[in-house]
Motif scaffolding. Sequence first.
Motif, PDB file in Angstrom:
ATOM      1  N   ASP A 192       0.838  -1.201   0.000  1.00 20.09           N
ATOM      2  CA  ASP A 192       0.000   0.000   0.000  1.00 20.09           C
ATOM      3  C   ASP A 192       0.870   1.248   0.000  1.00 20.09           C
ATOM      4  O   ASP A 192       0.423   2.323   0.335  1.00 20.09           O
ATOM      5  CB  ASP A 192      -0.944  -0.013   1.201  1.00 20.09           C
ATOM      6  CG  ASP A 192      -2.079   0.999   1.043  1.00 20.09           C
ATOM      7  OD1 ASP A 192      -2.511   1.222  -0.108  1.00 20.09           O
ATOM      8  OD2 ASP A 192      -2.503   1.571   2.053  1.00 20.09           O
ATOM      9  N   ASP A 193       2.154   1.078  -0.360  1.00 24.89           N
ATOM     10  CA  ASP A 193       3.045   2.226  -0.426  1.00 24.89           C
ATOM     11  C   ASP A 193       2.814   2.995  -1.720  1.00 24.89           C
ATOM     12  O   ASP A 193       2.545   2.402  -2.765  1.00 24.89           O
ATOM     13  CB  ASP A 193       4.504   1.789  -0.342  1.00 24.89           C
ATOM     14  CG  ASP A 193       4.921   1.459   1.085  1.00 24.89           C
ATOM     15  OD1 ASP A 193       4.091   1.595   2.003  1.00 24.89           O
ATOM     16  OD2 ASP A 193       6.081   1.056   1.274  1.00 24.89           O
ATOM     17  N   VAL A 194       2.906   4.321  -1.622  1.00 26.67           N
ATOM     18  CA  VAL A 194       2.658   5.193  -2.765  1.00 26.67           C
ATOM     19  C   VAL A 194       3.731   6.270  -2.815  1.00 26.67           C
ATOM     20  O   VAL A 194       4.499   6.456  -1.873  1.00 26.67           O
ATOM     21  CB  VAL A 194       1.265   5.859  -2.679  1.00 26.67           C
ATOM     22  CG1 VAL A 194       0.150   4.833  -2.747  1.00 26.67           C
ATOM     23  CG2 VAL A 194       1.146   6.715  -1.431  1.00 26.67           C
ATOM     24  N   MET A 212       3.717  10.354  -3.472  1.00 23.13           N
ATOM     25  CA  MET A 212       2.904  11.543  -3.618  1.00 23.13           C
ATOM     26  C   MET A 212       3.848  12.709  -3.922  1.00 23.13           C
ATOM     27  O   MET A 212       4.786  12.953  -3.179  1.00 23.13           O
ATOM     28  CB  MET A 212       2.121  11.818  -2.330  1.00 23.13           C
ATOM     29  CG  MET A 212       1.107  12.944  -2.410  1.00 23.13           C
ATOM     30  SD  MET A 212       1.706  14.576  -1.902  1.00 23.13           S
ATOM     31  CE  MET A 212       2.282  14.307  -0.252  1.00 23.13           C
ATOM     32  N   ARG A 240       0.120   4.879   2.090  1.00 27.18           N
ATOM     33  CA  ARG A 240      -0.869   5.816   1.525  1.00 27.18           C
ATOM     34  C   ARG A 240      -1.470   6.711   2.606  1.00 27.18           C
ATOM     35  O   ARG A 240      -1.591   7.919   2.428  1.00 27.18           O
ATOM     36  CB  ARG A 240      -1.961   5.024   0.807  1.00 27.18           C
ATOM     37  CG  ARG A 240      -3.035   5.888   0.153  1.00 27.18           C
ATOM     38  CD  ARG A 240      -4.077   5.052  -0.573  1.00 27.18           C
ATOM     39  NE  ARG A 240      -3.493   4.193  -1.580  1.00 27.18           N
ATOM     40  CZ  ARG A 240      -3.203   4.564  -2.830  1.00 27.18           C
ATOM     41  NH1 ARG A 240      -3.439   5.793  -3.211  1.00 27.18           N
ATOM     42  NH2 ARG A 240      -2.676   3.701  -3.685  1.00 27.18           N
ATOM     43  N   GLU A 241      -1.849   6.132   3.736  1.00 20.74           N
ATOM     44  CA  GLU A 241      -2.458   6.899   4.827  1.00 20.74           C
ATOM     45  C   GLU A 241      -1.515   8.000   5.316  1.00 20.74           C
ATOM     46  O   GLU A 241      -1.938   9.125   5.580  1.00 20.74           O
ATOM     47  CB  GLU A 241      -2.818   5.960   5.979  1.00 20.74           C
ATOM     48  CG  GLU A 241      -3.376   6.670   7.187  1.00 20.74           C
ATOM     49  CD  GLU A 241      -3.658   5.718   8.351  1.00 20.74           C
ATOM     50  OE1 GLU A 241      -3.707   6.220   9.487  1.00 20.74           O
ATOM     51  OE2 GLU A 241      -3.829   4.509   8.118  1.00 20.74           O
ATOM     52  N   CYS A 288       0.966   9.435   3.603  1.00 20.13           N
ATOM     53  CA  CYS A 288       1.076  10.459   2.556  1.00 20.13           C
ATOM     54  C   CYS A 288      -0.147  11.368   2.568  1.00 20.13           C
ATOM     55  O   CYS A 288      -0.025  12.586   2.393  1.00 20.13           O
ATOM     56  CB  CYS A 288       1.255   9.806   1.185  1.00 20.13           C
ATOM     57  SG  CYS A 288       2.910   9.117   0.923  1.00 20.13           S
ATOM     58  N   HIS A 289      -1.323  10.794   2.807  1.00 18.63           N
ATOM     59  CA  HIS A 289      -2.542  11.607   2.904  1.00 18.63           C
ATOM     60  C   HIS A 289      -2.480  12.542   4.107  1.00 18.63           C
ATOM     61  O   HIS A 289      -2.955  13.678   4.044  1.00 18.63           O
ATOM     62  CB  HIS A 289      -3.787  10.722   2.973  1.00 18.63           C
ATOM     63  CG  HIS A 289      -4.311  10.305   1.637  1.00 18.63           C
ATOM     64  ND1 HIS A 289      -4.931  11.190   0.778  1.00 18.63           N
ATOM     65  CD2 HIS A 289      -4.300   9.110   1.007  1.00 18.63           C
ATOM     66  CE1 HIS A 289      -5.275  10.553  -0.324  1.00 18.63           C
ATOM     67  NE2 HIS A 289      -4.896   9.291  -0.219  1.00 18.63           N
ATOM     68  N   TRP A 304      -0.243  11.187  -7.796  1.00 24.17           N
ATOM     69  CA  TRP A 304       0.049   9.945  -7.076  1.00 24.17           C
ATOM     70  C   TRP A 304       0.646   8.942  -8.056  1.00 24.17           C
ATOM     71  O   TRP A 304       0.234   8.872  -9.206  1.00 24.17           O
ATOM     72  CB  TRP A 304      -1.233   9.388  -6.456  1.00 24.17           C
ATOM     73  CG  TRP A 304      -1.807  10.315  -5.432  1.00 24.17           C
ATOM     74  CD1 TRP A 304      -2.624  11.387  -5.660  1.00 24.17           C
ATOM     75  CD2 TRP A 304      -1.561  10.297  -4.028  1.00 24.17           C
ATOM     76  NE1 TRP A 304      -2.912  12.028  -4.477  1.00 24.17           N
ATOM     77  CE2 TRP A 304      -2.276  11.373  -3.461  1.00 24.17           C
ATOM     78  CE3 TRP A 304      -0.817   9.468  -3.194  1.00 24.17           C
ATOM     79  CZ2 TRP A 304      -2.262  11.646  -2.098  1.00 24.17           C
ATOM     80  CZ3 TRP A 304      -0.805   9.745  -1.833  1.00 24.17           C
ATOM     81  CH2 TRP A 304      -1.524  10.811  -1.299  1.00 24.17           C
TER      82      TRP A 304
END
Length: 93
Positions: free
Chosen positions: A3-5, A7, A54-55, A57-58, A80
């Motif tokens: 779940d890594d992104v 940004m 992701r969380e 980064c958000h 993204w």
Amino acid sequence: MSDDVRMTAWVRGRVQGVGFRWFTRANALEIGGLVGFALNLDDGRVQVVAEGARENCHRLLAWLHSADTPGRVDGVTEIWATPRGGYEGFAIR
């Protein structure tokens, strides 16, 4: 499945010469699990690249949009993508 992104955000407003990159790095380290950098651009914007969950980064993006940032943020544009890796920590460039 990761779940890594990645940004990438471009922050415009009065965001240079006010400690914006330093506070962005401090916030990323406080959130934890983020690597990347904050960079002053020639056109007056600050580019922020963050890779991690992701969380997280958000959470950093929400802070960039908030009234808690130094200076004055007039807008944030982000994209993204998948992480590229290669970062040791969160740097000020």
